[in-house]
Scaffold this motif. Structure first.
Motif, mmCIF file in Angstrom:
data_model
loop_
_atom_site.group_PDB
_atom_site.id
_atom_site.type_symbol
_atom_site.label_atom_id
_atom_site.label_comp_id
_atom_site.label_asym_id
_atom_site.label_seq_id
_atom_site.Cartn_x
_atom_site.Cartn_y
_atom_site.Cartn_z
ATOM 1 N N ARG A 122 -21.953 26.214 7.452
ATOM 2 C CA ARG A 122 -20.514 26.018 7.724
ATOM 3 C C ARG A 122 -20.209 24.850 8.795
ATOM 4 O O ARG A 122 -19.316 24.109 8.224
ATOM 5 C CB ARG A 122 -19.954 27.446 7.964
ATOM 6 N N LEU A 123 -21.058 24.835 9.745
ATOM 7 C CA LEU A 123 -20.581 23.794 10.816
ATOM 8 C C LEU A 123 -20.969 22.380 10.310
ATOM 9 O O LEU A 123 -20.063 21.370 10.437
ATOM 10 C CB LEU A 123 -21.633 23.985 12.133
ATOM 11 N N LEU A 124 -22.056 22.352 9.478
ATOM 12 C CA LEU A 124 -22.446 21.152 9.142
ATOM 13 C C LEU A 124 -21.753 20.653 7.767
ATOM 14 O O LEU A 124 -22.260 19.558 7.160
ATOM 15 C CB LEU A 124 -24.050 21.035 8.715
ATOM 16 N N LYS A 125 -21.103 21.455 7.012
ATOM 17 C CA LYS A 125 -20.384 21.100 5.857
ATOM 18 C C LYS A 125 -19.273 20.003 6.010
ATOM 19 O O LYS A 125 -19.188 19.145 5.058
ATOM 20 C CB LYS A 125 -19.755 22.338 5.288
ATOM 21 N N SER A 126 -18.991 20.038 7.145
ATOM 22 C CA SER A 126 -17.908 18.928 7.540
ATOM 23 C C SER A 126 -18.428 17.487 7.750
ATOM 24 O O SER A 126 -19.378 17.554 8.590
ATOM 25 C CB SER A 126 -17.182 19.337 8.730
ATOM 26 N N THR A 127 -18.067 16.345 6.799
ATOM 27 C CA THR A 127 -18.662 15.164 7.124
ATOM 28 C C THR A 127 -18.105 14.686 8.616
ATOM 29 O O THR A 127 -18.876 13.981 9.351
ATOM 30 C CB THR A 127 -17.682 14.331 6.036
ATOM 31 N N ALA A 128 -17.063 15.028 8.868
ATOM 32 C CA ALA A 128 -16.572 14.621 10.391
ATOM 33 C C ALA A 128 -17.458 15.182 11.444
ATOM 34 O O ALA A 128 -17.857 14.635 12.341
ATOM 35 C CB ALA A 128 -15.283 15.098 10.540
ATOM 36 N N VAL A 129 -17.956 16.306 11.352
ATOM 37 C CA VAL A 129 -18.752 17.050 12.376
ATOM 38 C C VAL A 129 -20.155 16.281 12.191
ATOM 39 O O VAL A 129 -20.794 16.089 13.333
ATOM 40 C CB VAL A 129 -18.841 18.716 12.129
ATOM 41 N N ARG A 130 -20.668 16.209 11.150
ATOM 42 C CA ARG A 130 -21.944 15.352 10.952
ATOM 43 C C ARG A 130 -22.089 14.019 11.657
ATOM 44 O O ARG A 130 -22.780 13.635 12.313
ATOM 45 C CB ARG A 130 -22.353 15.260 9.621
ATOM 46 N N ARG A 131 -20.702 13.270 11.331
ATOM 47 C CA ARG A 131 -20.713 12.020 11.920
ATOM 48 C C ARG A 131 -20.750 11.995 13.549
ATOM 49 O O ARG A 131 -21.131 11.231 14.092
ATOM 50 C CB ARG A 131 -19.503 11.192 11.387
ATOM 51 N N GLU A 132 -19.944 13.296 14.171
ATOM 52 C CA GLU A 132 -19.648 13.242 15.504
ATOM 53 C C GLU A 132 -21.237 13.466 16.054
ATOM 54 O O GLU A 132 -21.573 12.925 17.274
ATOM 55 C CB GLU A 132 -18.773 14.402 15.805
ATOM 56 N N LEU A 133 -21.806 14.372 15.558
ATOM 57 C CA LEU A 133 -23.227 14.768 16.043
ATOM 58 C C LEU A 133 -24.134 13.519 16.010
ATOM 59 O O LEU A 133 -25.111 13.390 16.778
ATOM 60 C CB LEU A 133 -23.910 16.061 15.281
ATOM 61 N N LEU A 134 -24.015 12.763 14.902
ATOM 62 C CA LEU A 134 -24.794 11.353 15.069
ATOM 63 C C LEU A 134 -24.348 10.532 15.908
ATOM 64 O O LEU A 134 -25.044 9.738 16.443
ATOM 65 C CB LEU A 134 -24.597 10.750 13.645
ATOM 66 N N GLU A 135 -23.167 10.455 16.298
ATOM 67 C CA GLU A 135 -22.691 9.699 17.131
ATOM 68 C C GLU A 135 -22.479 10.069 18.659
ATOM 69 O O GLU A 135 -22.183 9.427 19.606
ATOM 70 C CB GLU A 135 -21.274 9.104 16.819
ATOM 71 N N ALA A 136 -22.862 11.155 18.792
ATOM 72 C CA ALA A 136 -22.898 11.764 20.199
ATOM 73 C C ALA A 136 -23.888 11.002 21.162
ATOM 74 O O ALA A 136 -24.931 10.650 20.832
ATOM 75 C CB ALA A 136 -23.407 13.316 20.279
ATOM 76 N N ALA A 137 -23.596 10.799 22.337
ATOM 77 C CA ALA A 137 -24.428 10.074 23.497
ATOM 78 C C ALA A 137 -25.579 10.786 23.796
ATOM 79 O O ALA A 137 -26.565 9.991 23.913
ATOM 80 C CB ALA A 137 -23.454 9.662 24.557
ATOM 81 N N ASP A 138 -25.659 12.178 23.983
ATOM 82 C CA ASP A 138 -26.679 12.708 24.406
ATOM 83 C C ASP A 138 -26.704 14.168 24.070
ATOM 84 O O ASP A 138 -25.719 14.562 23.494
ATOM 85 C CB ASP A 138 -26.790 12.822 25.875
ATOM 86 N N ALA A 139 -27.582 15.152 24.763
ATOM 87 C CA ALA A 139 -27.609 16.208 24.143
ATOM 88 C C ALA A 139 -26.513 17.252 24.659
ATOM 89 O O ALA A 139 -26.156 18.330 24.035
ATOM 90 C CB ALA A 139 -29.088 16.974 25.081
ATOM 91 N N ILE A 140 -25.936 16.837 25.853
ATOM 92 C CA ILE A 140 -24.809 17.638 26.398
ATOM 93 C C ILE A 140 -23.521 17.449 25.362
ATOM 94 O O ILE A 140 -22.843 18.224 24.978
ATOM 95 C CB ILE A 140 -24.446 16.836 27.679
ATOM 96 N N GLU A 141 -23.269 16.271 24.933
ATOM 97 C CA GLU A 141 -22.339 16.003 24.154
ATOM 98 C C GLU A 141 -22.547 16.598 22.769
ATOM 99 O O GLU A 141 -21.452 17.205 22.293
ATOM 100 C CB GLU A 141 -22.076 14.450 23.639
ATOM 101 N N ILE A 142 -23.752 16.519 22.311
ATOM 102 C CA ILE A 142 -24.126 17.336 21.119
ATOM 103 C C ILE A 142 -23.869 18.977 21.307
ATOM 104 O O ILE A 142 -23.037 19.485 20.346
ATOM 105 C CB ILE A 142 -25.461 17.131 20.633
ATOM 106 N N TYR A 143 -23.979 19.570 22.385
ATOM 107 C CA TYR A 143 -23.833 20.959 22.690
ATOM 108 C C TYR A 143 -22.355 21.091 22.706
ATOM 109 O O TYR A 143 -21.734 21.973 22.212
ATOM 110 C CB TYR A 143 -24.419 21.371 23.757
ATOM 111 N N GLU A 144 -21.653 20.439 23.320
ATOM 112 C CA GLU A 144 -20.128 20.508 23.559
ATOM 113 C C GLU A 144 -19.134 20.304 21.898
ATOM 114 O O GLU A 144 -18.517 20.959 21.730
ATOM 115 C CB GLU A 144 -19.400 19.326 24.265
ATOM 116 N N ILE A 145 -19.919 19.494 21.123
ATOM 117 C CA ILE A 145 -19.304 19.468 19.636
ATOM 118 C C ILE A 145 -19.542 20.688 18.953
ATOM 119 O O ILE A 145 -18.802 21.226 18.266
ATOM 120 C CB ILE A 145 -20.122 18.308 18.891
ATOM 121 N N VAL A 146 -20.884 21.119 19.148
ATOM 122 C CA VAL A 146 -21.271 22.639 18.634
ATOM 123 C C VAL A 146 -20.222 23.552 19.154
ATOM 124 O O VAL A 146 -19.708 24.251 18.358
ATOM 125 C CB VAL A 146 -22.664 22.824 18.654
ATOM 126 N N ALA A 147 -20.181 23.625 20.313
ATOM 127 C CA ALA A 147 -19.216 24.410 21.167
ATOM 128 C C ALA A 147 -17.817 24.435 20.738
ATOM 129 O O ALA A 147 -17.064 25.749 20.363
ATOM 130 C CB ALA A 147 -19.326 24.352 22.710
#
Length: 153
Positions: A122-147
């Motif tokens: 469900r999380l990765l179904k969104s194109t926007a979320v996938r793009r955000e995860l790909l564009e995230a600067a680092d692991a902390i930002e990735i975690y914040e996107i998931v949160a």
């Protein structure tokens, strides 16, 4: 269940080094084993490879969710990795995978294992979320996107 209940910032690899399917799974296994001494990466790899023989966990849209069960863990475990270059993961759409969630569950935990897989999907179904995860600067930002997404659904 929220993904952030089982995903630690320590188990997010923002820049996977490997360019192979096996290598990606090994990196993710090493990440989990680094904080769980009972989890032997070699044995976990055997479990994952056995699961891959049933069919690729590369589900398409740049996503792969390798997963398996082992009696060496008492609770659901999760690791995340990202490859900006992409990795051939034998995905259903024959395109490289960039976003990887490794799910490891206790041997007798069908319900919680399936819930985690569904939540990730469900999380990765969104194109926007996938793009955000790909564009995230680092692991902390990735975690914040998931949160943030955990709060949405």
């Amino acid at each position: 269940m929220k993904l952030t209940d089982i995903l630690s910032k320590d188990h997010i690899i923002a820049d996977l080094r490997s360019r192979t399917k096996r290598g990606v799974m090994e990196e993710l296994c090493q990440s989990l084993a680094s904080t769980h001494p009972d989890l032997e990466p070699g044995r976990l790899m055997e479990v994952l490879i056995e699961r891959e023989r049933l069919g690729s966990t590369g589900i398409g849209d740049g996503i792969a969710i390798p997963h398996g069960k082992t009696d060496k863990v008492g609770e659901l475990m999760l690791a995340f990795g990202r490859s900006l270059a992409g990795v051939d993961f034998d995905s259903l759409d024959a395109k490289p995978a960039h976003l990887f969630f490794l799910v490891v569950a206790p041997e007798n935990s069908a319900g919680v294992h399936l819930k985690a897989l569904a939540r990730i999907s469900r999380l990765l179904k969104s194109t926007a979320v996938r793009r955000e995860l790909l564009e995230a600067a680092d692991a902390i930002e990735i975690y914040e996107i998931v949160a943030a997404q955990d709060e949405e659904f």
